[in-house]
Structure formats: structure tokens, C-alpha cells
Design a protein around this motif. Structure first.
Motif, PDB file in Angstrom:
ATOM      1  N   TYR A 151       0.838  -1.197   0.000  1.00  0.00           N
ATOM      2  CA  TYR A 151       0.000   0.000   0.000  1.00  0.00           C
ATOM      3  C   TYR A 151       0.874   1.248   0.000  1.00  0.00           C
ATOM      4  O   TYR A 151       1.956   1.253   0.587  1.00  0.00           O
ATOM      5  CB  TYR A 151      -0.866   0.042   1.265  1.00  0.00           C
ATOM      6  CG  TYR A 151      -1.666  -1.204   1.526  1.00  0.00           C
ATOM      7  CD1 TYR A 151      -1.078  -2.300   2.157  1.00  0.00           C
ATOM      8  CD2 TYR A 151      -3.002  -1.295   1.155  1.00  0.00           C
ATOM      9  CE1 TYR A 151      -1.803  -3.460   2.398  1.00  0.00           C
ATOM     10  CE2 TYR A 151      -3.736  -2.445   1.399  1.00  0.00           C
ATOM     11  CZ  TYR A 151      -3.139  -3.520   2.018  1.00  0.00           C
ATOM     12  OH  TYR A 151      -3.859  -4.659   2.260  1.00  0.00           O
ATOM     13  N   TYR A 169      -2.896   0.649  -4.077  1.00  0.00           N
ATOM     14  CA  TYR A 169      -2.537  -0.576  -3.394  1.00  0.00           C
ATOM     15  C   TYR A 169      -2.381  -1.694  -4.415  1.00  0.00           C
ATOM     16  O   TYR A 169      -2.774  -1.556  -5.587  1.00  0.00           O
ATOM     17  CB  TYR A 169      -3.550  -0.945  -2.314  1.00  0.00           C
ATOM     18  CG  TYR A 169      -4.915  -1.344  -2.824  1.00  0.00           C
ATOM     19  CD1 TYR A 169      -5.816  -0.390  -3.267  1.00  0.00           C
ATOM     20  CD2 TYR A 169      -5.317  -2.680  -2.816  1.00  0.00           C
ATOM     21  CE1 TYR A 169      -7.076  -0.749  -3.715  1.00  0.00           C
ATOM     22  CE2 TYR A 169      -6.576  -3.048  -3.254  1.00  0.00           C
ATOM     23  CZ  TYR A 169      -7.454  -2.078  -3.699  1.00  0.00           C
ATOM     24  OH  TYR A 169      -8.694  -2.444  -4.137  1.00  0.00           O
ATOM     25  N   GLY A 182      -8.604 -11.090   2.679  1.00  0.00           N
ATOM     26  CA  GLY A 182      -8.780 -12.218   1.783  1.00  0.00           C
ATOM     27  C   GLY A 182      -9.890 -12.027   0.776  1.00  0.00           C
ATOM     28  O   GLY A 182     -10.175 -12.922  -0.004  1.00  0.00           O
ATOM     29  N   THR A 238     -11.084  -7.172  -2.645  1.00  0.00           N
ATOM     30  CA  THR A 238     -10.276  -5.972  -2.430  1.00  0.00           C
ATOM     31  C   THR A 238      -9.693  -6.054  -1.039  1.00  0.00           C
ATOM     32  O   THR A 238     -10.379  -6.459  -0.097  1.00  0.00           O
ATOM     33  CB  THR A 238     -11.104  -4.689  -2.548  1.00  0.00           C
ATOM     34  OG1 THR A 238     -12.125  -4.706  -1.579  1.00  0.00           O
ATOM     35  CG2 THR A 238     -11.708  -4.557  -3.920  1.00  0.00           C
ATOM     36  N   ASN A 239      -8.452  -5.702  -0.903  1.00  0.00           N
ATOM     37  CA  ASN A 239      -7.813  -5.744   0.408  1.00  0.00           C
ATOM     38  C   ASN A 239      -7.316  -4.374   0.808  1.00  0.00           C
ATOM     39  O   ASN A 239      -6.239  -4.230   1.352  1.00  0.00           O
ATOM     40  CB  ASN A 239      -6.660  -6.744   0.382  1.00  0.00           C
ATOM     41  CG  ASN A 239      -7.162  -8.155   0.463  1.00  0.00           C
ATOM     42  OD1 ASN A 239      -7.416  -8.661   1.534  1.00  0.00           O
ATOM     43  ND2 ASN A 239      -7.331  -8.772  -0.672  1.00  0.00           N
ATOM     44  N   LYS A 240      -8.138  -3.373   0.533  1.00  0.00           N
ATOM     45  CA  LYS A 240      -7.763  -2.031   0.928  1.00  0.00           C
ATOM     46  C   LYS A 240      -7.700  -1.953   2.439  1.00  0.00           C
ATOM     47  O   LYS A 240      -8.543  -2.492   3.149  1.00  0.00           O
ATOM     48  CB  LYS A 240      -8.791  -1.023   0.418  1.00  0.00           C
ATOM     49  CG  LYS A 240      -8.730  -0.802  -1.074  1.00  0.00           C
ATOM     50  CD  LYS A 240      -9.569   0.386  -1.456  1.00  0.00           C
ATOM     51  CE  LYS A 240     -10.859  -0.029  -2.052  1.00  0.00           C
ATOM     52  NZ  LYS A 240     -11.577   1.126  -2.654  1.00  0.00           N
TER      53      LYS A 240
END
Lengths: 113, 114
Positions: free
Chosen positions: A33, A48, B96, B99-101
Motif C-alpha cells: 500500500y 494498493y 482475503g 479488495t484488500n484495501k
């Protein structure tokens, strides 16, 4: 094991100049990120990546670009620097659900004059 | 949403007291939460995390509580010390998921009085 490293630590740019902020990690983490932090504020997500070859926009992507050609590296590019991009930039990784797998780099302090 | 205001909420406590820092998260789909500590001039440092299948997790001198019903997260610090003075951020993610923002809250400044 160096964790997350960022270069440079400090940089002063003139309006319209370009530069690349480097971020490298040696933990084999998939998720990386880029954040910016303005004085007295929280962190805003710029871009990201969930793995090599995959990137996506965060909250404030305008004026920035990224690439992720390897797991280790996630550079952030500023093409035409503007005063509004004066900030501290942090790179972070997310490896998994554990007490030792979340890391931030030391940050790059950028001033655009 | 956009951050408003130019200063952080501040919690002032006496050395030795317990501290409770609160955070409201925004996304009902978030299932992974992290607390970070940021000292002046440094990057955020991981403190403790919790997944949504738990409502409490304990570390060394710290406890995180999660209330999914009201989308609320808290960090409890026992026997607060001067070295705990810092800005504390909560962060949420869909671990998981597609999206892993990792999205951060505004932050709370903890000031420990000796």
C-alpha cells in the motif's frame, strides 16, 4: 530481514518536476500500500496492490502512478509535482493474520515548492 | 468520506491509569481490523489485530474489543506509561476478499501525564 524500506527519506521538488518514491520489502508479502499523511491528519490510501502485476486505486490516486512488477518492489511515481502533494508518504505491507506481519516503512517526507 | 477538522481527538490520562481509545469503522463488509501506534516523526507501528469472528483479543498490556453490531472498535491499554504517548489509528480491511484495501480512521492522540 530489513522489513519495509523506503527511499529517499527527504526530497524537495520544484513544481512540475517528477520523481519516483521507492518501496521494497523482503517479507514476501503479497499486499502492499501507498499512503500519504498530511500534518495532523490520518493516512489516505493512494494506491494498493494485492500481488505482482496487480494494482488498484485508493482514495486519492490523482497525480500518482504505481507499478508492481515484482513481489518485493512497489514504486510510486509523481509525474508533475504540485504543492498539494507536499506530504509524508508511507509504504506498507500486509502479510497475514499474525502479530508480526504488518509493517510500515519509515516514510518519505516530500516538499513541493 | 473526507476528513474534516485540522486536529485530532485527544485523550489525556494519568500515568498508571487504563486508557480506552475508540474507533467507529464504516464498512459492514470489513472483517479484519488493526490498531497502529504512531510516534512523532515515525511510521505507524502495528499493535494488535482482530478478525470479525472474534469480539475480543488480548496482547501484552493491550486488548482490542470489536462490536460488529454498532461497527465499533476499541483499544484498551492497561497501566498507561509515558512511552504510550502517541497517535493511535484503527484500520479496517476485507481480509482475503476481492479488495484488500486497508483504510485508516482519523486517529486519536493519547497524552500520558506523569
Amino acid at each position: 530481514n530489513a522489513g519495509v524500506t523506503q527511499t529517499p527519506k527527504f526530497r524537495i521538488l520544484k513544481i512540475g518536476q517528477s520523481m519516483t518514491l521507492q518501496c521494497t520489502q523482503d517479507m514476501n508479502h503479497n499486499y502492499m500500500y501507498w499512503y500519504r499523511q498530511d500534518p495532523g491528519m490520518g493516512l489516505k490510501l493512494i494506491y494498493y496492490s494485492v500481488g505482482a502485476g496487480i494494482t488498484d486505486k485508493g482514495e486519492v490516486p490523482n497525480g500518482y502512478n504505481v507499478s508492481r512488477s515484482t513481489t518485493e518492489d512497489f514504486p510510486l511515481r509523481l509525474e508533475l509535482a504540485a504543492p498539494s502533494q507536499t506530504s509524508v508518504y508511507f509504504c506498507a505491507t500486509l502479510g497475514g493474520y499474525s502479530t508480526d506481519t504488518q509493517y510500515f516503512g519509515p516514510g518519505t517526507r516530500l516538499t513541493v515548492l | 468520506g473526507e476528513n474534516v477538522g485540522l486536529h485530532l481527538p485527544t485523550l489525556s490520562v494519568q500515568e498508571g491509569d487504563n486508557s480506552i481509545i475508540n474507533c467507529a469503522y464504516s464498512n459492514s463488509a470489513s472483517d479484519y481490523f488493526i490498531w497502529y501506534k504512531q510516534e512523532s516523526g515515525k511510521g505507524p507501528q502495528f499493535i494488535i489485530d482482530i478478525r470479525s469472528n472474534m469480539d475480543k483479543r488480548q496482547g501484552q498490556r493491550v486488548t482490542v474489543l470489536l462490536n460488529k453490531t454498532v461497527k465499533h472498535l476499541s483499544l484498551q491499554i492497561a497501566a498507561t506509561q509515558p512511552g504510550d504517548s502517541a497517535v493511535y489509528f484503527c484500520a479496517e480491511s476485507q481480509y482475503g476478499g476481492a479488495t484488500n484495501k486497508l483504510i485508516f480512521g482519523t486517529g486519536t492522540l493519547l497524552a500520558v501525564q506523569p
